[in-house]
Design an enzyme around this catalytic site. Structure first.
Site, PDB file in Angstrom:
ATOM      1  N   HIS A  75       0.814  -1.218   0.000  1.00 20.05           N
ATOM      2  CA  HIS A  75       0.000   0.000   0.000  1.00 20.05           C
ATOM      3  C   HIS A  75       0.850   1.273   0.000  1.00 20.05           C
ATOM      4  CE1 HIS A  75      -2.771  -2.915   2.232  1.00 20.05           C
ATOM      5  NE2 HIS A  75      -3.288  -2.752   1.030  1.00 20.05           N
ATOM      6  N   GLU A 127      -3.505   2.887   1.566  1.00 20.02           N
ATOM      7  CA  GLU A 127      -2.960   3.363   0.292  1.00 20.02           C
ATOM      8  C   GLU A 127      -3.262   4.849   0.105  1.00 20.02           C
ATOM      9  OE1 GLU A 127      -3.984   3.019  -4.415  1.00 20.02           O
ATOM     10  OE2 GLU A 127      -3.971   1.110  -3.309  1.00 20.02           O
ATOM     11  N   THR A 169      -5.866   2.576  -6.380  1.00 21.84           N
ATOM     12  CA  THR A 169      -5.672   1.537  -7.408  1.00 21.84           C
ATOM     13  C   THR A 169      -6.811   0.530  -7.446  1.00 21.84           C
ATOM     14  OG1 THR A 169      -4.350   0.251  -5.848  1.00 21.84           O
ATOM     15  CG2 THR A 169      -3.152   1.688  -7.373  1.00 21.84           C
ATOM     16  N   CYS A 197      -5.557   0.304 -11.045  1.00 23.58           N
ATOM     17  CA  CYS A 197      -4.679  -0.761 -11.532  1.00 23.58           C
ATOM     18  C   CYS A 197      -5.379  -1.550 -12.636  1.00 23.58           C
ATOM     19  CB  CYS A 197      -4.306  -1.682 -10.369  1.00 23.58           C
ATOM     20  SG  CYS A 197      -3.348  -3.115 -10.836  1.00 23.58           S
ATOM     21  N   ASN A 227     -10.347  -4.113  -2.435  1.00 23.24           N
ATOM     22  CA  ASN A 227     -10.677  -4.625  -3.774  1.00 23.24           C
ATOM     23  C   ASN A 227     -11.654  -5.794  -3.689  1.00 23.24           C
ATOM     24  OD1 ASN A 227      -9.087  -7.352  -4.336  1.00 23.24           O
ATOM     25  ND2 ASN A 227      -7.742  -6.061  -3.110  1.00 23.24           N
TER      26      ASN A 227
END
Length: 687
Positions: A75, A127, A169, A197, A227
């Protein structure tokens, strides 16, 4: 119809996570003392596995001891944290994801040109915290299009002022697009950097496609993983979605009314957990399919029976041509009170029993195969002269004046009544498994053969039922066909009910510290599951040995009998943590008793750092030989004087039992030896 299981191609570790985990494992393999700044990834199972290998988590870099290797997780961290780390006596492994590091660079550059950094993400996610820590100017975080509209409405940043827009991301791709469109309509000096990402975008798009053609989606990953949560959200818009961390959380009713199931996993989910979930889903599907086949077979049998009842019957067979079931059915259908008689045993031969039939002039005999349903039974073990038996007339030979009789058919008729009653009352029956057949096994109870399907033969499904042949089993009758005198039983129902009773009894009395003798049922990468008498507990890998091990199989194997004690209890989730290590085997206790400060011991070099070498005194106990204590002269680096695996003699100069730290010295021993050598000649001269 069987359930089709679709596995996403992109499920599992992304590049950044894989790089971070590989870095930690490499450092451990090199013998380094590893600390991570926060959990290395948002997956509790993998974090626990690394902890079992000695990895420790710290919330601030200052918590790591001097000489340790501190790992920066994928992160990333704020610039200020990196500056603090640089000032500490630590080795650093920066495992920040390359994609995150790129965002740090964008944040620093855009801040330098005076832009406000607008970040789409979770403001509390590490992050995002790290990204904001690389901004030298203003920044703001929004987690939804609505939050962006509200921020714009407050007028905190001028429409003509420079704005740089980036995303976490793992941010939701659809929400990101909405936010970009809103920002474009408002800010005239806007720079957009699509920093989601590629793996995240691909994973989310693939999950959406799967969910659109599935009846249910299973998402595997840590509940703290951003995520993974996004995957759950995008799938839930199209079909029912279940999020699990491990296979144990999959419900048995997962596939009820389901034809297609999709499976994907977050970027921080290890491959072995995904594999275990997939395997368990397949097992659930298999069990359901077997049950459907058995239900269909039962329905077909019933239909055939109904059709037979309405059709012309085939020519009757003689009793000699009939199977036991056919003969029994024929006997019952044509039975009148005269055909059931009583007889007194008057003689016993190897192949038959002679009886005198009460109220009849003919001599009666019972062939051995009509005496008992057990083909291995001996006549002399079953009856004795003088016994009075209830019998069924099978055949009369008026010319010879004899009657052939059957005892086993009467027993079966009585037994059948008991079986029917047991179905109605729920009584548990006992029987002996006599045959293993296609789809299950046969058990005889009260002279009646009961079919037990493979799916109902034991508490957990068995691929091979042959070990059960000859065993006595307890079962409940779950179905009878009275017209065809067929019965179906379930061992599983009884076994699970008995296990539930044992569980309830256990939880009523269970207390931390109680000891048990248990049997190891299964092993995972993070521990061993032990049956302690109807309930299962887990010995975490860190509790199996005082020294570090890579897998539980280094200490125990499936089937081993072990002595354990209750370490912790979670009554709400009904989880039991077991202890296995004995306090008297604690190497630190052994050290305290046998090796006080000042002791001279043999030690093995197990690790090297820039400031010294680590040496193993006892399995699980290492001490540090500081570089200044390796020799009696200046040493540039430890490798100049020592080698990995080398055995050296050291002196214990200090022990901190609270922090588990030991200081060792070779130099003191060398200096003591030199002093002793100098004193010897002087003494001789005085004499």
């Amino acid at each position: 119809m069987s359930v089709k299981i679709l596995l996403a191609r992109s499920a599992g570790f992304c590049f950044g996570v894989s790089k971070a985990v590989d870095s930690v494992n490499r450092l451990l393999d090199e013998g380094k003392t590893v600390y991570t700044l926060g959990p290395i990834i948002h997956n509790p199972q993998l974090v626990a596995q690394l902890e079992s290998r000695g990895v420790r988590i710290v919330e601030a870099p200052e918590e790591a001891p001097p000489g340790a290797t501190l790992v920066i997780r994928s992160h990333g961290v704020p610039r200020e944290i990196m500056d603090r780390i640089a000032a500490l006596p630590l080795e650093v492994c920066d495992a920040t994801c390359p994609f995150v590091r790129k965002i740090h660079r964008i944040a620093a550059e855009q801040s330098a040109r005076g832009a406000c950094l607008l970040i789409a993400g979770n403001p509390n996610h590490p992050e995002v915290v790290g990204i904001r820590g690389h901004c030298t100017g203003p920044s703001h975080v929004v987690s939804s299009a609505q939050e962006l509209r509200e921020w714009i409405a407050r007028g905190e940043w001028a429409e003509q002022a420079p704005v740089a827009m980036i995303a976490q991301t793992t941010f939701h791709t659809g929400t990101w697009k909405d936010c970009v469109e809103i920002a474009k309509k408002h800010y005239t000096n806007l720079s957009v950097f699509d920093t989601i990402c590629d793996a995240t975008a691909k994973r989310q798009n693939e999950a959406v496609e799967l969910s659109q053609k599935s009846d249910i989606m299973v998402i595997v990953g840590g509940r703290q993983s951003s995520n993974t949560a996004k995957l759950r959200d995008v799938c839930a818009a199209h079909c029912p979605t279940v999020l699990v961390e491990t296979a144990d959380e999959l419900p048995a009713s997962l596939f009820d009314g389901v034809q297609t199931a999709g499976l994907t996993a977050g970027a921080s989910t290890p491959a072995d957990i995904i594999k275990e979930v997939l395997s368990t889903m397949s097992e659930i599907e298999k069990n359901n399919e077997v049950q459907k086949v058995e239900d269909a077979a039962a329905a077909e049998t019933k239909a055939q029976a109904a059709a037979t009842d309405g059709a012309d019957t085939a020519p009757a067979k003689s009793f000699d041509e009939m199977s036991f079931e056919e003969a029994l059915e024929a006997s019952l259908q044509s039975l009148n009170t005269d055909e059931r008689v009583r007889g007194v045993v008057v003689g016993i031969a190897p192949n038959e029993v002679q009886v005198e039939v009460v109220g009849r002039k003919q001599a009666g005999y019972i062939p051995l195969n009509e005496l008992s349903a057990d083909p291995n039974a001996k006549a002399e073990d079953l009856v004795k002269v003088g016994d009075e038996l209830e019998l069924l007339i099978m055949r009369t030979n008026d010319q010879e004046g004899t009657i052939m009789l059957s005892k086993k058919r009467v027993d079966a008729m009585k037994g059948w009544d008991k079986v029917v009653e047991a179905e109605e009352s729920g009584e548990i029956l006992e029987g002996t498994v006599t045959d293993i057949i296609k789809g299950g096994m046969l058990a005889v109870t009260n002279g009646v053969r009961v079919f037990i399907p493979a799916s109902q033969a034991s508490a957990m499904r068995m691929e091979d039922l042959s070990p059960l042949k000859g065993q006595t089993v307890r079962f409940r009758i779950i179905e009878t066909n009275k017209s065809r005198r067929r019965a179906v039983g379930s061992v599983r129902q009884v076994a699970r009910e008995e296990r539930k009773e044992k569980e309830n009894a256990f939880w009523e009395k269970a207390e931390i510290g109680q000891t048990y003798t248990g049997v190891v049922k299964s092993l995972t990468s993070y521990g061993a599951f032990v049956d302690i008498g109807g309930v299962d507990g887990m010995i975490h890998i860190s509790e199996l040995s005082w020294s570090r091990i890579k897998h539980p199989s280094e200490v125990v194997n499936v089937g081993d009998t072990v002595q354990v004690y209750i370490k912790d209890l979670d009554h709400e989730k009904r989880k039991i943590s077991l202890g296995y290590r004995k306090a008297e085997d604690n190497p630190w206790e052994i050290l305290k008793e046998k090796y006080p400060v000042g002791s001279v011991v043999k030690a093995k070099i197990v690790g090297m750092t820039t400031f010294g070498a680590f040496a193993q005194i006892l399995p699980g106990v290492d001490g540090l030989i500081h570089i200044s204590q390796i020799a009696d002269h200046r040493v540039e680096k430890p490798q100049d004087e020592l080698k990995m695996g080398e055995e050296v003699t050291v002196k214990i100069t200090n022990i901190d039992f609270d922090k588990k730290r030991i200081s060792l010295s070779i130099r003191e021993l060398l200096e003591e030896a030199a002093d002793s050598a100098e004193e010897t000649p002087e003494t001789s001269e005085e004499e």
